[in-house]
Write a protein that holds these residues in place. Structure first.
Motif, PDB file in Angstrom:
ATOM      1  N   THR A   1       0.822  -1.213   0.000  1.00 34.61           N
ATOM      2  CA  THR A   1       0.000   0.000   0.000  1.00 34.61           C
ATOM      3  C   THR A   1       0.857   1.264   0.000  1.00 34.61           C
ATOM      4  OG1 THR A   1      -1.853  -1.144   1.021  1.00 34.61           O
ATOM      5  CG2 THR A   1      -1.818   1.260   1.232  1.00 34.61           C
ATOM      6  N   PRO A   2       1.868   1.377   0.876  1.00 32.91           N
ATOM      7  CA  PRO A   2       2.719   2.576   0.801  1.00 32.91           C
ATOM      8  C   PRO A   2       3.417   2.723  -0.551  1.00 32.91           C
ATOM      9  CG  PRO A   2       3.110   1.434   2.863  1.00 32.91           C
ATOM     10  CD  PRO A   2       2.214   0.543   2.034  1.00 32.91           C
ATOM     11  N   PHE A   3       3.823   1.600  -1.151  1.00 32.50           N
ATOM     12  CA  PHE A   3       4.468   1.664  -2.465  1.00 32.50           C
ATOM     13  C   PHE A   3       3.518   2.266  -3.497  1.00 32.50           C
ATOM     14  CE2 PHE A   3       5.183  -0.137  -6.674  1.00 32.50           C
ATOM     15  CZ  PHE A   3       6.484   0.281  -6.914  1.00 32.50           C
ATOM     16  N   THR A   4       2.271   1.814  -3.504  1.00 34.84           N
ATOM     17  CA  THR A   4       1.279   2.330  -4.446  1.00 34.84           C
ATOM     18  C   THR A   4       1.072   3.827  -4.261  1.00 34.84           C
ATOM     19  OG1 THR A   4       0.172   0.188  -4.550  1.00 34.84           O
ATOM     20  CG2 THR A   4      -1.130   2.103  -5.205  1.00 34.84           C
ATOM     21  N   LYS A   5       0.967   4.265  -3.015  1.00 33.94           N
ATOM     22  CA  LYS A   5       0.789   5.695  -2.732  1.00 33.94           C
ATOM     23  C   LYS A   5       2.006   6.498  -3.191  1.00 33.94           C
ATOM     24  CE  LYS A   5      -2.319   4.984   1.148  1.00 33.94           C
ATOM     25  NZ  LYS A   5      -2.486   5.036   2.615  1.00 33.94           N
ATOM     26  N   TRP A   6       3.207   5.946  -2.994  1.00 32.09           N
ATOM     27  CA  TRP A   6       4.443   6.604  -3.425  1.00 32.09           C
ATOM     28  C   TRP A   6       4.428   6.817  -4.937  1.00 32.09           C
ATOM     29  CZ3 TRP A   6       9.614   3.495  -3.700  1.00 32.09           C
ATOM     30  CH2 TRP A   6      10.675   4.332  -4.055  1.00 32.09           C
ATOM     31  N   VAL A   7       4.093   5.778  -5.672  1.00 31.91           N
ATOM     32  CA  VAL A   7       4.058   5.881  -7.137  1.00 31.91           C
ATOM     33  C   VAL A   7       3.007   6.899  -7.568  1.00 31.91           C
ATOM     34  CG1 VAL A   7       3.575   4.640  -9.278  1.00 31.91           C
ATOM     35  CG2 VAL A   7       5.000   3.567  -7.507  1.00 31.91           C
ATOM     36  N   GLU A   8       1.841   6.878  -6.945  1.00 32.11           N
ATOM     37  CA  GLU A   8       0.788   7.835  -7.300  1.00 32.11           C
ATOM     38  C   GLU A   8       1.234   9.269  -7.072  1.00 32.11           C
ATOM     39  OE1 GLU A   8      -2.419   6.348  -4.881  1.00 32.11           O
ATOM     40  OE2 GLU A   8      -2.995   4.845  -6.389  1.00 32.11           O
TER      41      GLU A   8
ATOM     42  N   ALA B   1      11.440  -1.025  -8.534  1.00 31.90           N
ATOM     43  CA  ALA B   1      10.019  -1.182  -8.865  1.00 31.90           C
ATOM     44  C   ALA B   1       9.382   0.183  -9.109  1.00 31.90           C
ATOM     45  CB  ALA B   1       9.305  -1.929  -7.735  1.00 31.90           C
ATOM     46  N   PHE B   2       9.782   1.181  -8.336  1.00 25.31           N
ATOM     47  CA  PHE B   2       9.313   2.559  -8.506  1.00 25.31           C
ATOM     48  C   PHE B   2       9.682   3.075  -9.893  1.00 25.31           C
ATOM     49  CE2 PHE B   2      10.537   7.114  -7.875  1.00 25.31           C
ATOM     50  CZ  PHE B   2       9.290   7.639  -7.586  1.00 25.31           C
ATOM     51  N   CYS B   3      10.933   2.879 -10.289  1.00 24.55           N
ATOM     52  CA  CYS B   3      11.381   3.326 -11.613  1.00 24.55           C
ATOM     53  C   CYS B   3      10.612   2.612 -12.716  1.00 24.55           C
ATOM     54  CB  CYS B   3      12.881   3.087 -11.769  1.00 24.55           C
ATOM     55  SG  CYS B   3      13.899   4.131 -10.710  1.00 24.55           S
ATOM     56  N   GLN B   4      10.364   1.319 -12.542  1.00 25.73           N
ATOM     57  CA  GLN B   4       9.616   0.570 -13.557  1.00 25.73           C
ATOM     58  C   GLN B   4       8.193   1.092 -13.667  1.00 25.73           C
ATOM     59  OE1 GLN B   4      10.845  -2.218 -15.650  1.00 25.73           O
ATOM     60  NE2 GLN B   4       9.149  -1.154 -16.647  1.00 25.73           N
ATOM     61  N   ALA B   5       7.564   1.389 -12.521  1.00 28.08           N
ATOM     62  CA  ALA B   5       6.195   1.911 -12.539  1.00 28.08           C
ATOM     63  C   ALA B   5       6.134   3.247 -13.274  1.00 28.08           C
ATOM     64  CB  ALA B   5       5.667   2.060 -11.117  1.00 28.08           C
TER      65      ALA B   5
END
Length: 192
Positions: free
Chosen positions: A27-34, A180-184
């Motif tokens: 969940t924190p990862f998703t929020k970070w990407v958003e 994963a952040f860079c890929q997103a």
């Protein structure tokens, strides 16, 4: 020394950190990407900072965004506050090590930006001070930490706290999350 046992033990500890990260940080990862997508869509930039190994991660991830991660695509606005030796030594000398990043944040950060502070302990004074400076400007803040998170969660819009005690394992998860952040972001902006 039994090198095979050492090798297997290192991988086992990595696997444990990976499993814990998988359970707790989706969940924190998703929020970070958003937040990052919103930042870049509003002509903001992504600013990374950290000390030691985290400084290397800051530089590594900023480069993946400005150059490329897995494919050629438009450059993304990203920088690491760990690379300008003239600024770093002048700030360290004239103000102090605690101001290393906050002084650069004051100069370079704008409200539409996203500031990512990386600290395995969550207590690095210069990272803490930089996140406070970014908040004062109105930028969104992300903390990448470990252990109990230290001060990071209280200073961040999103905190990615790796649930592990060992610095090496925390750093391994930081770079995995960063990739994963860079890929997103590359998936989001790769065809523009």
């Amino acid at each position: 020394m039994d090198l095979n046992a050492l090798f297997l033990d290192e991988l086992k500890r990595h696997e444990t950190a990976l499993q814990q990260t998988r359970k707790q940080l989706a969940t924190p990862f998703t929020k970070w990407v958003e937040l990052a997508i919103n930042c870049l869509k509003h002509e903001g930039k992504i600013i990374f900072l950290g000390n030691g190994g985290s400084a290397s991660d800051a530089q590594h991830l900023a480069t993946e965004l400005t150059v490329r991660y897995t494919k050629n695509r438009p450059a993304m606005a990203a920088l690491a506050l760990t690379t300008d030796t003239s600024a770093l030594t002048a700030i360290g000398n004239d103000f102090g090590f605690e101001d290393l990043f906050s002084r650069q944040i004051e100069a370079l950060c704008r409200p539409q930006d996203l500031v990512i502070g990386i600290s395995t302990s969550g207590t690095s004074p210069n990272v803490i001070k930089a996140l406070k400076a970014a908040q004062k400007i109105g930028a969104k803040t992300i903390g990448m930490g470990g252990r109990d998170g230290g001060e990071l969660p209280s200073l961040c819009d999103v905190a990615l706290i790796v649930p592990h005690e060992e610095t090496a394992r925390i750093q391994e998860m930081h770079i995995t999350l960063g990739h994963a952040f860079c890929q997103a972001l590359e998936n989001e902006f790769g065809n523009e």
